[in-house]
Design a protein around this motif. Sequence first.
Motif, PDB file in Angstrom:
ATOM      1  N   GLU A  36      25.619  46.770  17.830  1.00 31.21           N
ATOM      2  CA  GLU A  36      24.436  46.197  17.161  1.00 31.21           C
ATOM      3  C   GLU A  36      24.846  45.057  16.241  1.00 31.21           C
ATOM      4  O   GLU A  36      24.231  43.991  16.232  1.00 31.21           O
ATOM      5  CB  GLU A  36      23.711  47.269  16.335  1.00 31.21           C
ATOM      6  CG  GLU A  36      22.948  48.278  17.173  1.00 31.21           C
ATOM      7  CD  GLU A  36      22.495  49.497  16.358  1.00 31.21           C
ATOM      8  OE1 GLU A  36      22.567  49.468  15.104  1.00 31.21           O
ATOM      9  OE2 GLU A  36      22.078  50.483  16.985  1.00 31.21           O
ATOM     10  N   GLU A  37      25.905  45.284  15.450  1.00 29.46           N
ATOM     11  CA  GLU A  37      26.343  44.273  14.492  1.00 29.46           C
ATOM     12  C   GLU A  37      26.837  43.023  15.218  1.00 29.46           C
ATOM     13  O   GLU A  37      26.547  41.909  14.820  1.00 29.46           O
ATOM     14  CB  GLU A  37      27.441  44.850  13.593  1.00 29.46           C
ATOM     15  CG  GLU A  37      27.841  43.967  12.439  1.00 29.46           C
ATOM     16  CD  GLU A  37      26.733  43.742  11.402  1.00 29.46           C
ATOM     17  OE1 GLU A  37      26.890  42.808  10.604  1.00 29.46           O
ATOM     18  OE2 GLU A  37      25.720  44.494  11.388  1.00 29.46           O
ATOM     19  N   GLN A  76      25.861  41.977  18.110  1.00 35.67           N
ATOM     20  CA  GLN A  76      24.692  41.263  18.634  1.00 35.67           C
ATOM     21  C   GLN A  76      24.076  40.404  17.538  1.00 35.67           C
ATOM     22  O   GLN A  76      23.738  39.252  17.754  1.00 35.67           O
ATOM     23  CB  GLN A  76      23.656  42.257  19.148  1.00 35.67           C
ATOM     24  CG  GLN A  76      23.720  42.442  20.651  1.00 35.67           C
ATOM     25  CD  GLN A  76      22.605  43.327  21.151  1.00 35.67           C
ATOM     26  OE1 GLN A  76      22.148  44.243  20.470  1.00 35.67           O
ATOM     27  NE2 GLN A  76      22.142  43.048  22.354  1.00 35.67           N
ATOM     28  N   LYS A  77      23.955  40.994  16.339  1.00 39.35           N
ATOM     29  CA  LYS A  77      23.391  40.256  15.208  1.00 39.35           C
ATOM     30  C   LYS A  77      24.219  39.013  14.910  1.00 39.35           C
ATOM     31  O   LYS A  77      23.690  37.953  14.619  1.00 39.35           O
ATOM     32  CB  LYS A  77      23.372  41.125  13.948  1.00 39.35           C
ATOM     33  CG  LYS A  77      22.175  42.034  13.832  1.00 39.35           C
ATOM     34  CD  LYS A  77      22.157  42.664  12.453  1.00 39.35           C
ATOM     35  CE  LYS A  77      21.928  44.161  12.575  1.00 39.35           C
ATOM     36  NZ  LYS A  77      22.194  44.876  11.353  1.00 39.35           N
TER      37      LYS A  77
END
Length: 125
Positions: free
Chosen positions: A118-119, A121-122
Motif C-alpha cells: 500500500e505504501e 503504491q502511495k
Amino acid sequence: MMAMEKAKYRVLRLSHIHNNLWPEGSEIEYDGEPGSALEPINAAAKAAKKKADQKRGIVPVDSQSEPEAEDDGQEDTGGNDANTFSEDEAALRQQYEELFNKKPGNMNVETIKERIAEERQKLGV
C-alpha cells in the motif's frame, strides 16, 4: 591509527535511507546500522554489517557457531523472539521499518506485506 573509513554499501532493493529513496544498485555511505537491503562494499561496511547481524542474532552461513543463549533477557527488541523469524520475514520487517520509520511490532507477515505494498503504491515505487 588510520582515519575511520566511511562505510559504503550497495543498495540491494529500493530503500528509504536518510530521507531519500535509493534505487537498487545505488552506492551510498551510511554510518547507521545496516539492514538486509544494504550489501557492504568496503571493510568499514563489512564490520558494521557483521556487528549489526550479531546484534540481531543473524549468524552468517559460513560461521556455524552455536546460537547465543536466549534466556539472558538482554535483547528485548519489542517483537517476538527474533530467532524464530525466517529470512524473508526479517527482510520484510526491515523494509517496513525503513518505509515507516518504526518497527512492525507483532504484525504477521501478510499484514506487513500488505502495508508495504500500500505504501509503495502511495509513493509510486
